[in-house]
Design a protein around this motif. Structure first.
Motif, PDB file in Angstrom:
ATOM      1  N   VAL A   1       1.264  -1.293  -0.185  1.00 24.37           N
ATOM      2  CA  VAL A   1      -0.133   0.425   0.000  1.00 24.37           C
ATOM      3  C   VAL A   1       0.890   0.886   0.216  1.00 24.37           C
ATOM      4  CG1 VAL A   1      -1.380   1.167   1.316  1.00 24.37           C
ATOM      5  CG2 VAL A   1      -1.493  -1.294   0.983  1.00 24.37           C
ATOM      6  N   GLN A   2       0.838   2.493  -0.797  1.00 21.25           N
ATOM      7  CA  GLN A   2       1.916   3.294  -0.317  1.00 21.25           C
ATOM      8  C   GLN A   2       0.597   4.620  -1.316  1.00 21.25           C
ATOM      9  OE1 GLN A   2       4.018   1.827  -4.853  1.00 21.25           O
ATOM     10  NE2 GLN A   2       2.941   0.352  -3.704  1.00 21.25           N
ATOM     11  N   PHE A   3       1.041   6.133  -0.473  1.00 27.00           N
ATOM     12  CA  PHE A   3       0.711   7.106  -1.121  1.00 27.00           C
ATOM     13  C   PHE A   3       1.683   8.389  -1.090  1.00 27.00           C
ATOM     14  CE2 PHE A   3      -0.782  11.525  -0.362  1.00 27.00           C
ATOM     15  CZ  PHE A   3      -2.361  10.722  -0.896  1.00 27.00           C
TER      16      PHE A   3
ATOM     17  N   VAL B   1       6.680   1.267  -5.210  1.00 28.48           N
ATOM     18  CA  VAL B   1       7.711   1.477  -4.287  1.00 28.48           C
ATOM     19  C   VAL B   1       8.590   0.499  -3.884  1.00 28.48           C
ATOM     20  CG1 VAL B   1       6.050   1.771  -1.972  1.00 28.48           C
ATOM     21  CG2 VAL B   1       8.031   3.281  -2.431  1.00 28.48           C
TER      22      VAL B   1
ATOM     23  N   VAL C   1       4.443   7.504  13.948  1.00 27.36           N
ATOM     24  CA  VAL C   1       6.464   6.743  13.499  1.00 27.36           C
ATOM     25  C   VAL C   1       6.932   7.923  14.103  1.00 27.36           C
ATOM     26  CG1 VAL C   1       7.983   5.671  11.572  1.00 27.36           C
ATOM     27  CG2 VAL C   1       5.518   5.192  12.252  1.00 27.36           C
ATOM     28  N   SER C   2       6.927   9.143  13.376  1.00 28.06           N
ATOM     29  CA  SER C   2       8.006   9.951  13.826  1.00 28.06           C
ATOM     30  C   SER C   2       7.263  11.643  14.027  1.00 28.06           C
ATOM     31  CB  SER C   2       9.552  10.894  12.623  1.00 28.06           C
ATOM     32  OG  SER C   2       8.332  10.715  11.586  1.00 28.06           O
TER      33      SER C   2
ATOM     34  N   LEU D   1       5.107  11.028   9.952  1.00 28.55           N
ATOM     35  CA  LEU D   1       4.491  11.113   9.742  1.00 28.55           C
ATOM     36  C   LEU D   1       3.862   9.216  10.584  1.00 28.55           C
ATOM     37  CD1 LEU D   1       7.895   8.610   8.025  1.00 28.55           C
ATOM     38  CD2 LEU D   1       6.175   9.573   6.757  1.00 28.55           C
TER      39      LEU D   1
ATOM     40  N   GLU E   1       2.113   5.683   9.847  1.00 26.11           N
ATOM     41  CA  GLU E   1       1.795   4.088   9.664  1.00 26.11           C
ATOM     42  C   GLU E   1       0.611   3.687   9.646  1.00 26.11           C
ATOM     43  OE1 GLU E   1       5.881   2.247   8.636  1.00 26.11           O
ATOM     44  OE2 GLU E   1       5.213   0.768  10.018  1.00 26.11           O
TER      45      GLU E   1
ATOM     46  N   ARG F   1       1.925   3.780   4.116  1.00 23.14           N
ATOM     47  CA  ARG F   1       2.123   5.579   5.554  1.00 23.14           C
ATOM     48  C   ARG F   1       1.913   6.914   5.099  1.00 23.14           C
ATOM     49  NH1 ARG F   1       8.393   5.233   6.412  1.00 23.14           N
ATOM     50  NH2 ARG F   1       7.685   3.949   7.633  1.00 23.14           N
TER      51      ARG F   1
ATOM     52  N   VAL G   1       5.214   8.248  19.453  1.00 21.20           N
ATOM     53  CA  VAL G   1       5.894   7.730  18.244  1.00 21.20           C
ATOM     54  C   VAL G   1       5.024   6.515  19.392  1.00 21.20           C
ATOM     55  CG1 VAL G   1       7.133   6.080  17.911  1.00 21.20           C
ATOM     56  CG2 VAL G   1       8.058   8.563  18.039  1.00 21.20           C
TER      57      VAL G   1
ATOM     58  N   ALA H   1      11.919   9.789  16.293  1.00 24.93           N
ATOM     59  CA  ALA H   1      11.858   8.294  15.636  1.00 24.93           C
ATOM     60  C   ALA H   1      13.150   7.366  16.380  1.00 24.93           C
ATOM     61  CB  ALA H   1      12.196   7.679  14.351  1.00 24.93           C
TER      62      ALA H   1
ATOM     63  N   ASP I   1      14.763   6.595  -3.151  1.00 24.61           N
ATOM     64  CA  ASP I   1      13.557   6.045  -4.445  1.00 24.61           C
ATOM     65  C   ASP I   1      12.218   6.343  -4.121  1.00 24.61           C
ATOM     66  OD1 ASP I   1      13.503   4.362  -2.310  1.00 24.61           O
ATOM     67  OD2 ASP I   1      14.105   2.910  -3.629  1.00 24.61           O
ATOM     68  N   GLY I   2      11.844   7.001  -2.902  1.00 25.92           N
ATOM     69  CA  GLY I   2      10.264   6.917  -2.102  1.00 25.92           C
ATOM     70  C   GLY I   2      10.068   6.311  -0.418  1.00 25.92           C
ATOM     71  N   SER I   3      10.846   5.368  -0.412  1.00 22.85           N
ATOM     72  CA  SER I   3      10.959   4.342   0.372  1.00 22.85           C
ATOM     73  C   SER I   3      10.687   4.800   1.547  1.00 22.85           C
ATOM     74  CB  SER I   3      11.797   3.346   0.308  1.00 22.85           C
ATOM     75  OG  SER I   3      12.305   2.837   0.264  1.00 22.85           O
ATOM     76  N   GLU I   4      11.182   5.792   1.973  1.00 20.70           N
ATOM     77  CA  GLU I   4      11.307   6.156   3.066  1.00 20.70           C
ATOM     78  C   GLU I   4      10.115   6.825   3.161  1.00 20.70           C
ATOM     79  OE1 GLU I   4      13.411   6.907   0.795  1.00 20.70           O
ATOM     80  OE2 GLU I   4      15.653   7.415   2.180  1.00 20.70           O
ATOM     81  N   LEU I   5       8.875   7.914   2.589  1.00 24.44           N
ATOM     82  CA  LEU I   5       8.470   8.847   2.602  1.00 24.44           C
ATOM     83  C   LEU I   5       7.103   7.649   2.294  1.00 24.44           C
ATOM     84  CD1 LEU I   5       6.617  11.880   2.686  1.00 24.44           C
ATOM     85  CD2 LEU I   5       6.997  11.718   0.197  1.00 24.44           C
ATOM     86  N   SER I   6       6.804   6.370   1.625  1.00 22.15           N
ATOM     87  CA  SER I   6       5.873   5.292   1.230  1.00 22.15           C
ATOM     88  C   SER I   6       6.317   4.326   1.304  1.00 22.15           C
ATOM     89  CB  SER I   6       5.977   6.716  -0.460  1.00 22.15           C
ATOM     90  OG  SER I   6       5.541   7.235  -0.639  1.00 22.15           O
ATOM     91  N   HIS I   7       6.940   3.634   1.936  1.00 24.19           N
ATOM     92  CA  HIS I   7       6.941   2.425   2.642  1.00 24.19           C
ATOM     93  C   HIS I   7       7.269   2.538   3.502  1.00 24.19           C
ATOM     94  CE1 HIS I   7       8.591  -1.668   0.723  1.00 24.19           C
ATOM     95  NE2 HIS I   7       7.411  -2.113   1.067  1.00 24.19           N
ATOM     96  N   ASN I   8       6.589   1.031   3.826  1.00 22.88           N
ATOM     97  CA  ASN I   8       6.666   0.593   5.717  1.00 22.88           C
ATOM     98  C   ASN I   8       7.865   0.446   6.001  1.00 22.88           C
ATOM     99  OD1 ASN I   8       4.011   2.171   5.622  1.00 22.88           O
ATOM    100  ND2 ASN I   8       3.333   0.435   6.829  1.00 22.88           N
ATOM    101  N   THR I   9       8.913   0.495   5.418  1.00 26.69           N
ATOM    102  CA  THR I   9       9.968  -0.184   5.699  1.00 26.69           C
ATOM    103  C   THR I   9      10.981   0.429   6.168  1.00 26.69           C
ATOM    104  OG1 THR I   9      11.121   0.636   3.704  1.00 26.69           O
ATOM    105  CG2 THR I   9      10.423  -1.894   3.745  1.00 26.69           C
ATOM    106  N   TRP I  10      11.344   2.146   6.680  1.00 26.68           N
ATOM    107  CA  TRP I  10      12.002   3.259   7.166  1.00 26.68           C
ATOM    108  C   TRP I  10      11.822   3.000   8.125  1.00 26.68           C
ATOM    109  CZ3 TRP I  10      11.634   8.806   7.550  1.00 26.68           C
ATOM    110  CH2 TRP I  10      12.747   8.939   7.710  1.00 26.68           C
ATOM    111  N   ASP I  11      12.101   3.323   9.621  1.00 27.52           N
ATOM    112  CA  ASP I  11      11.885   4.031  11.057  1.00 27.52           C
ATOM    113  C   ASP I  11      11.594   4.889  11.635  1.00 27.52           C
ATOM    114  OD1 ASP I  11      14.672   4.027  11.526  1.00 27.52           O
ATOM    115  OD2 ASP I  11      14.843   2.184  11.833  1.00 27.52           O
TER     116      ASP I  11
ATOM    117  N   LEU J   1      13.410  11.497   4.806  1.00 27.73           N
ATOM    118  CA  LEU J   1      12.134  11.308   4.769  1.00 27.73           C
ATOM    119  C   LEU J   1      12.333  10.956   2.713  1.00 27.73           C
ATOM    120  CD1 LEU J   1       9.797  13.345   3.722  1.00 27.73           C
ATOM    121  CD2 LEU J   1       9.078  13.006   6.547  1.00 27.73           C
TER     122      LEU J   1
END
Lengths: 497, 399
Positions: free
Chosen positions: A394-396, A403, A426-427, A445, A447, A453, A468, B154, B251-261, B386
């Motif tokens: 899922v992406q926004f 992504v 998250v932050s 952010l 999630e 997110r 958080v 964070a 590549d947009g991961s930080e903003l859009s993918h739940n992989t970055w903390d 981000l």
């Protein structure tokens, strides 16, 4: 005009409701106290609190909040019309109901949208019009054609005026039609009468008002008893058959006096809630009806009156389904969720009557590229993310390429609404440098528990700990206002879940 | 097969204007100041230059679009000039363009100049900027401090650090940089500060106070590059060459993918790993003599120590408080005072970092001089955690 509901094989009525009141409740004694030097007479009315919009709320955002409450858990495809009733629609030409429909995730194709305005009677008028709508009548349980009516108002008042104390801001929405009404319309009556106790001319921000004793004694006290008697006669009912009288009176005493004038036991008059939220304009009778439905039992009769250049009367009978119905946004929760605000200057700033020096940073041009906004309106207004059909990510905002770097599928995303989902923080920060009408600017952010997110603004955390991991849900709000062009942009913000 | 930039390009001249509130000077004046120093250092003439790159970010308040303002201000004889913009990493981008031109054999001498005139907005802090026609429709009203402050929240959540300890470590970052910057006549802020001052300062964006933020200044910095062969023929000795030049973008991961903390800057890690590989550095702590990192905010420097690998995960707070990055620590950091004391004229900062390391490697850093710096690393970050570009460059003595 009047009517008795025809038995058409199914009963037309209310399927659900939702209420939204802004959290901020201004203490009337604070307002009156600020004007004591100028108009000491205001102190006589300085009891209780009134609701008022934050800078990022208006009739559209409040209607969305109420409508989402009314729609909760319902099949949105069944809704085929939506109306906004308001004397304070943010736009005179840009249909406000359409913005509300998109924010509520209602389908665009085949949806009828309508703004109803011009009188405090707009709320009951819109309700009556929708209940008499042929589509609902023909739809019946088999088709499930339903209508959504939202009433919202945020009337501004001149500082130092009695209106400033009396008014409140808020919204109530009703889902109509469907197989299991909680209250059925039994009859109605409308009276048209150009009685001008107050008016707001086009282009004017404030009401002009004639003496309220005249308005009460020569207006509602004359008009209402005749109209009620006429409707009851038509339905072969007597005043004693009415369990609840819902009418937008200025005070409990006025409500009781009017009930008595209509031949009812004064105790049957509903509390006008003037002490907790104030007079909500076109949303007042709808709010009181929602409040009444929350407390009524099945098999009771509720007579609703809308006043303004005449009156609308709607007689409902509550159904068995009411016993099992729980609104996702009941009036009691909206009333209880308020918190007392004692900052009169902030109140004025939010009302738009006090211009503060916001500094050069606030001068940034907020011109909207409408072609861009329309290209993305499903993401912006409907908060539609993309869900990759190849990998499930899922992406926004939604983009053409997924992504997830282990996926990278192109044109694989399907619309995925985020608005109703719970998110975790998250932050975050509270930013005192960036311009914000209600500093600090809080953002970060979040999630979503089911994926996705969002970089988002945090609002309404005055009474909840923003940290958080905190649970958040999303609310449709004004993002910013373009002072040069009168436009306002809307987006979603994270509020405490 | 690509084999990297290592030792293909030498830096033969550098210049750096005095940074500060240069009310009476234009961007063009600052360009000339940095350029003249660099040309004097290089010992070549304007006609020797084959190409030039200009790094600058805010066209609204600076010189406008294109690289023509550079060519005109410096009276460059109809050279091929290019303007590059990659947010706060714009200066590093200019050097990248110039170095690649020399490495490609396109010209013998190339110029990279970064400049920014920030103090022409009428208010403090960085100028308000657009986030693109679509971003402006939904992103909150944000400032640079607020975007970087997110790291702190964070980081505390991820590592279970006491927020008070984090605040103290952040304060130490600023105290250390001010101590270094006080010795630098080109720095904007030249007063030493105390931990108490930092902790008591008004909040800008929670938990960042005024002293957790770098200054806002005008400035320019400049580098002239050529091949090591030409440099040697000019009598340059020792030679400072580029060992690694890496940049990584989101590549947009930080903003859009739940992989970055949210507790680190992902691109710094990528860029650093690539740079160490390109430079052949296997033990950064012992091989790198000094580092200049993108300390736009104290918390940025703190997480950067982990992102570059100088501190273990979750250990930066302790390492900083233990003095590991102080002037006399194991890995001296911001020896010139950093962004903290120089301020951050966007286009100039990446080149200003190289300028200090260049001086350190050549033993010309005066009172700030460290012992025997053979390799130095710059970290120049554009954007926000981000969504960003992270540049990591390594320069050093050609052995």
């Amino acid at each position: 005009m009047s009517g008795v509901a025809q038995m058409t094989g199914h009963e037309i009525g209310i399927a659900g409701y939702g209420v939204w009141l802004p959290r901020r409740r201004m203490e009337r004694k604070v307002i009156a106290g600020a004007h004591r030097w100028f108009n000491p007479a205001l102190m006589a009315a300085a009891r209780g609190t009134r609701s008022h919009c934050s800078w990022d709320e208006d009739s559209i955002t409040m209607a969305v909040a109420a409508a989402r409450g009314a729609l909760d858990g319902r099949e949105r495809e069944a809704v085929d019309s939506i109306a906004l009733a308001s004397t304070t629609p943010p736009f005179l030409d840009r249909q406000n109901a359409t913005v509300i429909a998109e924010a509520c995730g209602l389908a665009g194709t085949g949806l009828r949208t309508l703004d109803v305005t011009g009188s405090l009677r707009a709320g009951t008028g819109a309700l009556l019009a929708a209940l008499q709508d042929g589509a609902i009548a023909r739809g019946g349980p088999a088709h499930g054609n339903q209508a959504l009516v939202a009433a919202a108002d945020c009337r501004r008042a001149k500082p130092g005026s009695p209106d400033e104390l009396a008014f409140g801001h808020g919204a109530a929405a009703f889902l109509l039609g469907g197989a299991e009404p909680i209250a059925v319309l039994r009859g109605w009556r409308s009276v048209s009468d150009d009685f001008v106790d107050h008016y707001r001319a086009a282009g004017s921000p404030f009401d002009y008002r004639w003496e309220e004793r005249w308005a009460r004694d020569e207006g509602s006290a004359r008009l209402l008893p005749d109209a009620v008697a006429g409707l009851l006669a038509e339905l072969s009912l007597s005043p004693a058959d009415i369990d609840h009288l819902v009418l937008p009176a200025a005070s409990a005493r006025d409500a009781q006096r009017l009930a008595k004038a209509c031949g009812l036991d004064p105790d049957r008059a509903r509390d006008p809630l003037d002490q907790s939220c104030g007079q909500l304009g076109a949303a007042q009778a709808p709010l009181l009806l929602a409040h009444c439905l929350e407390q009524a039992a099945p098999g009771q009769r509720i007579l609703v009156a809308g006043l303004g250049q005449g009156c609308d009367l709607l007689l409902f009978e509550t159904a068995e389904a009411l016993a099992g119905y729980r609104s996702a946004a009941p009036a009691s929760a909206a009333l209880d969720a308020g918190w007392s605000d004692e900052n009169y200057f902030r109140f004025l700033a939010f009302e738009g009557t006090l211009e503060l020096d916001s500094g050069i940073r606030a001068e940034a041009d907020l011109k909207t590229a409408h072609s861009v906004a329309y290209r993305h309106h499903e993401a912006l207004t409907g908060l539609q993310a993309g869900r990759c059909t190849a990998c499930g990510t899922v992406q926004f905002p939604p983009e053409r390429v997924c992504v997830n770097r282990n996926c990278g599928a192109v044109d694989s995303q399907e619309p995925y609404p985020l608005a109703g989902r719970t998110a975790r923080v998250v932050s975050l920060t509270a930013d005192r440098l960036a311009y914000h009408p209600d500093p600090p600017s809080r953002y970060g952010l979040v999630e979503f528990e089911e994926g996705g997110r969002l970089l988002v603004e945090f609002v309404e955390w005055d009474r909840a700990e923003l940290k958080v991991g905190a649970a958040a849900s999303l609310a449709f709000r004004i993002k910013d206002r373009d002072a040069h062009r009168g436009f306002r942009r809307y987006f979603w913000k994270a509020v405490p879940a | 097969m690509a084999n990297g930039i290592k030792d293909k390009v030498a830096i033969i001249g550098m210049g750096c204007s005095r940074f500060g509130e240069r009310w009476s000077d234009s961007a063009e004046d600052l360009m000339v100041e940095a350029f003249q120093e660099a040309m004097g250092d290089a010992g070549i003439g304007v006609d020797d230059l084959g190409a030039a790159w200009l790094g600058t970010s805010y066209e609204e308040i600076g010189v406008g679009k294109s690289a023509i303002p550079l060519a005109s201000a410096l009276r460059l004889p109809n050279l091929p000039v290019t303007r590059v913009e990659n947010l706060c990493a714009s200066g590093s981008e200019a050097v990248r363009g110039a170095a690649y031109a020399v490495a490609a054999g396109a010209c013998d001498f190339a110029l990279a100049l970064g400049v920014e005139k920030l103090k022409d907005t009428g208010y403090g802090g960085l100028p308000v900027r657009t986030r693109g026609a679509f971003g402006d429709l939904w992103m909150p009203s944000m400032s640079a401090p607020g975007l970087f402050a997110q790291l702190a929240s964070a980081y505390v959540a991820k590592h279970g650090v006491d927020p008070a300890d984090l605040k103290r470590a952040m304060a130490h970052v600023s105290v250390k940089s001010h101590r270094n910057g006080a010795l630098n006549e080109k720095a904007h802020l030249r007063r030493e500060i105390t931990e108490e001052q930092v902790l008591k300062a008004p909040t800008v964006a929670e938990p960042l106070g005024v002293f957790d933020c770098c200054g806002v200044s005008d400035g320019a910095a400049c580098a002239i590059v050529t091949t090591p062969e030409i440099a040697r023929s000019l009598g340059k000795d020792p030679l400072v060459t580029i060992k690694a030049m890496q940049i990584a973008a989101s590549d947009g991961s930080e903003l859009s993918h739940n992989t970055w903390d949210g507790a680190s800057v992902a691109n710094t890690r990528v860029s650093a790993a690539r740079a160490f590989r390109e430079a052949g550095v296997s033990d950064p702590e012992t091989e790198i003599g000094a580092i200049e990192v993108h300390d736009c905010f104290s918390v940025t420097e703190l997480v950067t120590m982990e992102d570059l690998g100088f501190s273990a995960e979750g250990r930066a707070v302790h390492d900083i408080l233990d003095g590991r990055y102080d002037h006399d620590g194991a890995v001296p950091c911001q020896i010139d005072g950093g962004l903290k004391c120089f301020g951050h004229p966007i286009g100039a900062s990446g080149i200003r970092m190289l300028y200090e390391l260049y001086l350190q490697i050549l033993g010309r850093a005066g009172r700030r001089q460290l012992d025997d710096v053979r390799l130095g690393l710059t970290h120049n970050l554009g954007g926000a955690p981000l969504s960003n570009v992270a540049s990591v460059n390594i320069i050093g003595r050609l052995e």
